[in-house]
Design a protein around this motif. Structure first.
Motif, PDB file in Angstrom:
ATOM      1  N   PHE A 108       0.929  -1.242  -0.032  1.00 49.97           N
ATOM      2  CA  PHE A 108       0.162  -0.055  -0.152  1.00 49.97           C
ATOM      3  C   PHE A 108       0.991   1.252   0.005  1.00 49.97           C
ATOM      4  O   PHE A 108       0.608   2.186  -0.071  1.00 49.97           O
ATOM      5  CB  PHE A 108      -1.056  -0.089   1.166  1.00 49.97           C
ATOM      6  CG  PHE A 108      -2.013  -1.130   1.083  1.00 49.97           C
ATOM      7  CD1 PHE A 108      -3.114  -0.770   0.009  1.00 49.97           C
ATOM      8  CD2 PHE A 108      -2.031  -2.074   1.598  1.00 49.97           C
ATOM      9  CE1 PHE A 108      -4.028  -1.855  -0.150  1.00 49.97           C
ATOM     10  CE2 PHE A 108      -2.969  -3.352   1.699  1.00 49.97           C
ATOM     11  CZ  PHE A 108      -4.068  -3.094   0.535  1.00 49.97           C
ATOM     12  N   GLU A 109       2.124   1.325  -0.087  1.00 53.53           N
ATOM     13  CA  GLU A 109       2.999   2.367  -0.055  1.00 53.53           C
ATOM     14  C   GLU A 109       2.613   3.159  -1.149  1.00 53.53           C
ATOM     15  O   GLU A 109       2.467   4.445  -0.942  1.00 53.53           O
ATOM     16  CB  GLU A 109       4.483   2.083  -0.276  1.00 53.53           C
ATOM     17  CG  GLU A 109       5.506   3.148  -0.080  1.00 53.53           C
ATOM     18  CD  GLU A 109       6.880   2.475  -0.258  1.00 53.53           C
ATOM     19  OE1 GLU A 109       7.499   2.783  -0.946  1.00 53.53           O
ATOM     20  OE2 GLU A 109       7.354   1.926   0.637  1.00 53.53           O
ATOM     21  N   GLU A 110       2.485   2.741  -2.424  1.00 47.71           N
ATOM     22  CA  GLU A 110       2.106   3.575  -3.499  1.00 47.71           C
ATOM     23  C   GLU A 110       0.600   4.506  -3.328  1.00 47.71           C
ATOM     24  O   GLU A 110       0.556   5.482  -3.617  1.00 47.71           O
ATOM     25  CB  GLU A 110       2.055   2.910  -4.904  1.00 47.71           C
ATOM     26  CG  GLU A 110       1.623   3.612  -5.920  1.00 47.71           C
ATOM     27  CD  GLU A 110       1.359   2.992  -7.381  1.00 47.71           C
ATOM     28  OE1 GLU A 110       0.751   3.174  -8.089  1.00 47.71           O
ATOM     29  OE2 GLU A 110       2.338   1.875  -7.480  1.00 47.71           O
ATOM     30  N   GLU A 111      -0.214   3.697  -2.496  1.00 47.52           N
ATOM     31  CA  GLU A 111      -1.527   4.346  -2.194  1.00 47.52           C
ATOM     32  C   GLU A 111      -1.223   5.459  -1.402  1.00 47.52           C
ATOM     33  O   GLU A 111      -1.989   6.604  -1.484  1.00 47.52           O
ATOM     34  CB  GLU A 111      -2.437   3.273  -1.547  1.00 47.52           C
ATOM     35  CG  GLU A 111      -3.776   3.887  -1.259  1.00 47.52           C
ATOM     36  CD  GLU A 111      -4.540   2.938  -0.569  1.00 47.52           C
ATOM     37  OE1 GLU A 111      -5.605   3.473   0.085  1.00 47.52           O
ATOM     38  OE2 GLU A 111      -4.472   1.680  -0.674  1.00 47.52           O
ATOM     39  N   GLU A 112      -0.214   5.467  -0.258  1.00 45.21           N
ATOM     40  CA  GLU A 112       0.008   6.333   0.645  1.00 45.21           C
ATOM     41  C   GLU A 112       0.599   7.821  -0.096  1.00 45.21           C
ATOM     42  O   GLU A 112       0.502   8.881   0.442  1.00 45.21           O
ATOM     43  CB  GLU A 112       0.763   5.898   1.654  1.00 45.21           C
ATOM     44  CG  GLU A 112       0.226   4.798   2.523  1.00 45.21           C
ATOM     45  CD  GLU A 112      -1.236   4.866   3.187  1.00 45.21           C
ATOM     46  OE1 GLU A 112      -1.447   6.313   3.535  1.00 45.21           O
ATOM     47  OE2 GLU A 112      -1.912   4.103   3.097  1.00 45.21           O
ATOM     48  N   ASN A 113       1.317   7.551  -1.301  1.00 47.70           N
ATOM     49  CA  ASN A 113       1.902   8.756  -1.785  1.00 47.70           C
ATOM     50  C   ASN A 113       1.368   8.754  -3.354  1.00 47.70           C
ATOM     51  O   ASN A 113       1.955   8.414  -4.063  1.00 47.70           O
ATOM     52  CB  ASN A 113       3.446   8.535  -1.865  1.00 47.70           C
ATOM     53  CG  ASN A 113       3.997   9.854  -2.450  1.00 47.70           C
ATOM     54  OD1 ASN A 113       3.485  10.852  -2.859  1.00 47.70           O
ATOM     55  ND2 ASN A 113       5.432   9.637  -2.703  1.00 47.70           N
ATOM     56  N   PRO A 114       0.134   9.421  -3.258  1.00 49.62           N
ATOM     57  CA  PRO A 114      -0.476   9.555  -4.823  1.00 49.62           C
ATOM     58  C   PRO A 114       0.206  10.276  -5.706  1.00 49.62           C
ATOM     59  O   PRO A 114      -0.028  10.151  -6.895  1.00 49.62           O
ATOM     60  CB  PRO A 114      -1.786  10.050  -4.354  1.00 49.62           C
ATOM     61  CG  PRO A 114      -1.915  10.709  -3.136  1.00 49.62           C
ATOM     62  CD  PRO A 114      -0.654   9.897  -2.383  1.00 49.62           C
ATOM     63  N   PHE A 115       1.028  11.098  -5.151  1.00 51.34           N
ATOM     64  CA  PHE A 115       1.867  12.009  -6.275  1.00 51.34           C
ATOM     65  C   PHE A 115       3.108  11.628  -6.371  1.00 51.34           C
ATOM     66  O   PHE A 115       4.201  12.160  -6.993  1.00 51.34           O
ATOM     67  CB  PHE A 115       1.981  13.285  -5.445  1.00 51.34           C
ATOM     68  CG  PHE A 115       0.713  13.829  -5.257  1.00 51.34           C
ATOM     69  CD1 PHE A 115      -0.114  14.390  -6.171  1.00 51.34           C
ATOM     70  CD2 PHE A 115       0.087  14.242  -3.986  1.00 51.34           C
ATOM     71  CE1 PHE A 115      -1.525  14.752  -5.996  1.00 51.34           C
ATOM     72  CE2 PHE A 115      -1.105  14.609  -3.727  1.00 51.34           C
ATOM     73  CZ  PHE A 115      -1.830  15.039  -4.813  1.00 51.34           C
ATOM     74  N   GLY A 116       3.617  10.283  -6.050  1.00 48.53           N
ATOM     75  CA  GLY A 116       4.966   9.673  -6.289  1.00 48.53           C
ATOM     76  C   GLY A 116       5.275   9.303  -7.834  1.00 48.53           C
ATOM     77  O   GLY A 116       6.296   9.356  -8.019  1.00 48.53           O
ATOM     78  N   GLN A 117       4.250   9.360  -8.431  1.00 46.44           N
ATOM     79  CA  GLN A 117       4.325   8.933 -10.063  1.00 46.44           C
ATOM     80  C   GLN A 117       3.318   9.677 -10.684  1.00 46.44           C
ATOM     81  O   GLN A 117       2.269  10.341 -10.156  1.00 46.44           O
ATOM     82  CB  GLN A 117       3.861   7.451 -10.192  1.00 46.44           C
ATOM     83  CG  GLN A 117       4.979   6.386  -9.557  1.00 46.44           C
ATOM     84  CD  GLN A 117       4.329   5.194 -10.003  1.00 46.44           C
ATOM     85  OE1 GLN A 117       3.101   4.724  -9.888  1.00 46.44           O
ATOM     86  NE2 GLN A 117       5.130   4.302 -10.795  1.00 46.44           N
ATOM     87  N   SER A 118       3.841  10.213 -11.937  1.00 43.50           N
ATOM     88  CA  SER A 118       2.663  10.920 -12.748  1.00 43.50           C
ATOM     89  C   SER A 118       1.833   9.913 -13.119  1.00 43.50           C
ATOM     90  O   SER A 118       1.719   8.706 -13.030  1.00 43.50           O
ATOM     91  CB  SER A 118       3.527  11.279 -14.187  1.00 43.50           C
ATOM     92  OG  SER A 118       3.681  10.322 -14.901  1.00 43.50           O
ATOM     93  N   LEU A 119       0.370  10.467 -13.671  1.00 45.49           N
ATOM     94  CA  LEU A 119      -0.600   9.652 -14.144  1.00 45.49           C
ATOM     95  C   LEU A 119      -0.262   8.737 -15.372  1.00 45.49           C
ATOM     96  O   LEU A 119      -0.633   7.540 -15.424  1.00 45.49           O
ATOM     97  CB  LEU A 119      -1.594  10.402 -14.476  1.00 45.49           C
ATOM     98  CG  LEU A 119      -2.377  11.014 -13.347  1.00 45.49           C
ATOM     99  CD1 LEU A 119      -3.685  11.947 -13.895  1.00 45.49           C
ATOM    100  CD2 LEU A 119      -2.876  10.056 -12.348  1.00 45.49           C
TER     101      LEU A 119
END
Length: 137
Positions: A108-119
């Motif tokens: 769930f790490e990616e979910e916690e940082n929604p701005f870590g990647q571009s769309l």
């Protein structure tokens, strides 16, 4: 949940639960989908559920009316047991058991940082950008 199932989608407001019986399942209006939902606002192939490392993930397949998880629009996302999935305004709760030994923090790490990647990166349409190297001009 019945034995042999990997989980189930339970319609909010009542109705029969939809068993999740394979590790990758497509959801859409087409008969060829693993889960066929005959609603006008559901795309032919709307989204995909996939079980990876003991956790279900949902991914939008370029649908017209999109998907939401717990009220937030998303293109892809891991799902916790009990999450509410909105498929073109048709709501379901996902029920499943997380596999023993699954490291939820990592999943769930990616979910916690929604701005870590571009769309575009999240959609798999662009390679991740490398951070600038220091000392180069």
């Amino acid at each position: 949940m019945t034995n042999g199932y990997l989980g189930e989608l339970v319609p909010v407001g009542g109705g029969d639960a939809i068993p999740l019986v394979s590790e990758v399942m497509t959801i859409g209006r087409r008969e060829s989908c693993d889960i066929c939902l005959k609603f006008q606002n559901i795309s032919g192939t709307h989204c995909e559920l996939s079980l990876r490392n003991g956790v279900w993930h949902i991914r939008d397949l370029n649908s017209t009316n999109g998907i939401k998880v717990n009220g937030e629009r998303t293109l892809r996302r891991p799902l916790r047991p009990g999450d509410e999935i909105d498929i073109a305004k048709h709501k379901y709760i996902i029920h499943y058991q997380i596999s023993p030994g699954t490291k939820l923090d990592e999943v769930f790490e990616e979910e916690e940082n929604p701005f870590g990647q571009s769309l575009l990166e999240k959609a798999g349409l662009e390679k991740p950008k490398r951070p600038p190297q220091q000392g180069r001009k």
